[in-house]
Design a protein around this motif. Structure first.
Motif, mmCIF file in Angstrom:
data_model
loop_
_atom_site.group_PDB
_atom_site.id
_atom_site.type_symbol
_atom_site.label_atom_id
_atom_site.label_comp_id
_atom_site.label_asym_id
_atom_site.label_seq_id
_atom_site.Cartn_x
_atom_site.Cartn_y
_atom_site.Cartn_z
ATOM 1 N N MET A 27 -21.321 5.062 -42.954
ATOM 2 C CA MET A 27 -22.772 5.056 -42.964
ATOM 3 C C MET A 27 -23.277 4.985 -44.404
ATOM 4 S SD MET A 27 -25.448 7.887 -41.419
ATOM 5 C CE MET A 27 -24.436 8.132 -39.971
ATOM 6 N N GLU A 28 -24.306 4.203 -44.631
ATOM 7 C CA GLU A 28 -24.856 4.074 -45.978
ATOM 8 C C GLU A 28 -25.216 5.455 -46.541
ATOM 9 O OE1 GLU A 28 -28.071 1.346 -46.332
ATOM 10 O OE2 GLU A 28 -26.932 -0.355 -45.559
ATOM 11 N N GLY A 29 -24.752 5.704 -47.769
ATOM 12 C CA GLY A 29 -25.036 6.976 -48.419
ATOM 13 C C GLY A 29 -23.968 8.028 -48.228
ATOM 14 N N PHE A 30 -22.929 7.719 -47.446
ATOM 15 C CA PHE A 30 -21.882 8.705 -47.164
ATOM 16 C C PHE A 30 -20.498 8.073 -47.341
ATOM 17 C CE2 PHE A 30 -25.627 9.923 -44.741
ATOM 18 C CZ PHE A 30 -25.806 11.232 -45.162
ATOM 19 N N ALA A 31 -20.291 7.419 -48.456
ATOM 20 C CA ALA A 31 -19.015 6.759 -48.705
ATOM 21 C C ALA A 31 -17.914 7.789 -48.924
ATOM 22 C CB ALA A 31 -19.121 5.852 -49.921
ATOM 23 N N PRO A 32 -16.713 7.537 -48.421
ATOM 24 C CA PRO A 32 -15.592 8.460 -48.610
ATOM 25 C C PRO A 32 -15.039 8.397 -50.028
ATOM 26 C CG PRO A 32 -14.849 6.497 -47.469
ATOM 27 C CD PRO A 32 -16.335 6.362 -47.601
ATOM 28 N N GLU A 33 -14.302 9.431 -50.390
ATOM 29 C CA GLU A 33 -13.653 9.474 -51.703
ATOM 30 C C GLU A 33 -12.313 8.750 -51.636
ATOM 31 O OE1 GLU A 33 -13.162 13.541 -52.785
ATOM 32 O OE2 GLU A 33 -15.289 14.026 -52.600
ATOM 33 N N GLY A 34 -12.061 7.868 -52.604
ATOM 34 C CA GLY A 34 -10.745 7.251 -52.740
ATOM 35 C C GLY A 34 -10.346 6.313 -51.626
ATOM 36 N N LEU A 35 -11.320 5.714 -50.960
ATOM 37 C CA LEU A 35 -11.008 4.801 -49.861
ATOM 38 C C LEU A 35 -12.037 3.683 -49.846
ATOM 39 C CD1 LEU A 35 -9.098 4.367 -47.408
ATOM 40 C CD2 LEU A 35 -10.777 5.603 -46.024
ATOM 41 N N ALA A 36 -11.571 2.438 -49.954
ATOM 42 C CA ALA A 36 -12.485 1.298 -49.959
ATOM 43 C C ALA A 36 -13.112 1.119 -48.579
ATOM 44 C CB ALA A 36 -11.728 0.032 -50.361
ATOM 45 N N VAL A 37 -14.395 0.802 -48.578
ATOM 46 C CA VAL A 37 -15.145 0.625 -47.333
ATOM 47 C C VAL A 37 -15.253 -0.865 -47.018
ATOM 48 C CG1 VAL A 37 -17.401 0.932 -46.229
ATOM 49 C CG2 VAL A 37 -16.434 2.757 -47.664
ATOM 50 N N ASP A 38 -14.884 -1.233 -45.799
ATOM 51 C CA ASP A 38 -14.975 -2.625 -45.364
ATOM 52 C C ASP A 38 -16.363 -2.993 -44.870
ATOM 53 O OD1 ASP A 38 -12.106 -3.302 -45.677
ATOM 54 O OD2 ASP A 38 -11.838 -1.821 -44.087
ATOM 55 N N LEU A 39 -17.063 -2.002 -44.325
ATOM 56 C CA LEU A 39 -18.369 -2.290 -43.729
ATOM 57 C C LEU A 39 -19.242 -1.044 -43.800
ATOM 58 C CD1 LEU A 39 -20.188 -4.207 -42.016
ATOM 59 C CD2 LEU A 39 -19.124 -3.220 -39.980
ATOM 60 N N ALA A 40 -20.442 -1.202 -44.375
ATOM 61 C CA ALA A 40 -21.429 -0.122 -44.380
ATOM 62 C C ALA A 40 -22.443 -0.388 -43.262
ATOM 63 C CB ALA A 40 -22.139 -0.050 -45.725
ATOM 64 N N PHE A 41 -22.957 0.675 -42.663
ATOM 65 C CA PHE A 41 -23.891 0.487 -41.552
ATOM 66 C C PHE A 41 -24.997 1.534 -41.605
ATOM 67 C CE2 PHE A 41 -20.901 3.629 -39.989
ATOM 68 C CZ PHE A 41 -21.656 4.476 -39.194
ATOM 69 N N ARG A 42 -26.028 1.263 -40.829
ATOM 70 C CA ARG A 42 -27.146 2.192 -40.666
ATOM 71 C C ARG A 42 -27.327 2.495 -39.186
ATOM 72 N NH1 ARG A 42 -30.740 2.871 -45.089
ATOM 73 N NH2 ARG A 42 -32.156 3.797 -43.546
ATOM 74 N N ILE A 43 -27.777 3.708 -38.881
ATOM 75 C CA ILE A 43 -28.020 4.087 -37.488
ATOM 76 C C ILE A 43 -29.079 3.188 -36.856
ATOM 77 C CG2 ILE A 43 -28.907 5.928 -35.995
ATOM 78 C CD1 ILE A 43 -26.094 6.417 -36.984
ATOM 79 N N GLU A 44 -30.070 2.759 -37.655
ATOM 80 C CA GLU A 44 -31.150 1.933 -37.104
ATOM 81 C C GLU A 44 -30.652 0.578 -36.605
ATOM 82 O OE1 GLU A 44 -33.042 4.071 -40.734
ATOM 83 O OE2 GLU A 44 -31.087 3.262 -40.115
ATOM 84 N N ARG A 45 -29.457 0.200 -37.027
ATOM 85 C CA ARG A 45 -28.899 -1.085 -36.605
ATOM 86 C C ARG A 45 -27.508 -0.851 -35.987
ATOM 87 N NH1 ARG A 45 -31.669 -5.201 -37.687
ATOM 88 N NH2 ARG A 45 -29.917 -6.651 -37.561
ATOM 89 N N LEU A 46 -27.504 0.053 -35.030
ATOM 90 C CA LEU A 46 -26.242 0.483 -34.440
ATOM 91 C C LEU A 46 -25.575 -0.634 -33.638
ATOM 92 C CD1 LEU A 46 -24.446 2.978 -34.250
ATOM 93 C CD2 LEU A 46 -25.697 3.651 -32.182
ATOM 94 N N TYR A 47 -26.362 -1.390 -32.876
ATOM 95 C CA TYR A 47 -25.737 -2.408 -32.032
ATOM 96 C C TYR A 47 -25.234 -3.609 -32.839
ATOM 97 C CZ TYR A 47 -26.533 0.227 -27.854
ATOM 98 O OH TYR A 47 -26.470 1.221 -26.903
ATOM 99 N N PRO A 48 -25.933 -4.048 -33.879
ATOM 100 C CA PRO A 48 -25.289 -5.039 -34.770
ATOM 101 C C PRO A 48 -23.997 -4.511 -35.392
ATOM 102 C CG PRO A 48 -27.653 -5.045 -35.114
ATOM 103 C CD PRO A 48 -27.362 -3.895 -34.193
ATOM 104 N N PHE A 49 -23.958 -3.217 -35.663
ATOM 105 C CA PHE A 49 -22.725 -2.612 -36.181
ATOM 106 C C PHE A 49 -21.613 -2.689 -35.131
ATOM 107 C CE2 PHE A 49 -20.366 1.570 -36.517
ATOM 108 C CZ PHE A 49 -19.477 1.126 -37.484
#
Length: 269
Positions: free
Chosen positions: A29-51
């Protein structure tokens, strides 16, 4: 079966990924990136179904959740039509507390055809079974753990928290929305007059899942920082429900506990 790790902040997502045979697809989720792990896809709750559609396009069939998130502020202008239709459903569960919200999150993913799995299933080495990992126990420690287990169960049944601190049968603090670190800092700041004499038992931090929670998501987590915080709070050790708590970097936890003179105990429920 392609696994997606729905990651939040903190070290848990990377630790979980490191225990898998193959690297998972990582979404955060945007704003909550994990430590030490590359993110393949960021998402928002407002666009849950496109996610959801993006996960399907990536070949994802199974998901696991790991890491910390807070309830985001929703922007009405960003809702897609499909996600907008479930806003009343989301608002209803948010008002019922964390457990209801997390169960609804699982339900939404399952309705979209994703199999939801938990950390204990895909990385069992992170969830210790019954046993003493460091130090030694006294009868007082065992009694405090039994008392703490009862308190944690009561707290969990009303969806308050997943832990507490008990010394000589006295509850010094309970976990709330502020989390374990805040609870231990509160204990560290207690005046001596509010704590029983340490000679009879320093007390312990206890962690356990909530009795009614779905254990595929939001299991309690401990790590080396938990050991350091427990030591700073003047406690004698940490106990937790065996098979129900994730332990990050167990060798470092054991080393820190040995150095501080603390016990680490995965207690049979």
């Amino acid at each position: 079966m392609t696994l997606a790790l729905i990651a939040g902040a903190g070290a848990l997502p990377a630790a979980l990924a490191a225990n898998l045979l193959a690297r998972p697809f990582v979404a955060a989720m945007e704003g909550f990136a994990p430590e030490g792990l590359a993110v393949d896809l960021a998402f928002r709750i407002e666009r849950l179904y496109p996610f959801f559609n993006a996960l399907h396009d990536a070949g994802v069939t199974q998901v696991a959740f790991a890491g910390a998130v807070r309830r985001p502020r929703l922007d009405p202008a960003l809702f897609d039509p499909a996600t907008a239709q479930i806003v009343p459903r989301l608002m209803h569960t948010l008002a019922q507390g964390d457990d209801a919200t997390l169960r609804e999150v699982i339900a939404l993913f399952e309705e979209e055809g994703f199999a939801v799995t938990g950390a204990a299933e895909i990385a069992p080495a992170l969830v210790p079974g019954e046993g003493l990992l460091a130090g030694s126990l006294t009868p007082r420690d065992q009694a405090d753990a039994a008392r703490a287990s009862a308190i944690a169960e009561a707290l969990g049944r009303v969806d308050v928290g997943q832990g507490c601190v008990v010394a000589q049968g006295i509850c010094l603090a309970t976990e709330t929305i502020a989390g374990t670190d805040a609870m231990l800092a509160q204990v560290a700041a207690l005046p001596e007059g509010l704590r029983p004499p340490a000679q009879a038992g320093k007390g312990l931090l206890y962690k356990a899942p909530k009795p009614l929670q779905d254990r595929r998501i939001d299991l309690p987590t401990l790590g080396p920082a938990s050991v350091a915080a427990a030591a700073k709070a003047g406690l004698g050790g940490i106990a937790w429900e065996a098979g129900g708590v994730i332990c990050l970097d167990q060798p470092a936890m054991k080393a820190a506990a040995d150095e501080a003179g603390l016990f680490l105990w995965a207690r049979k429920p």
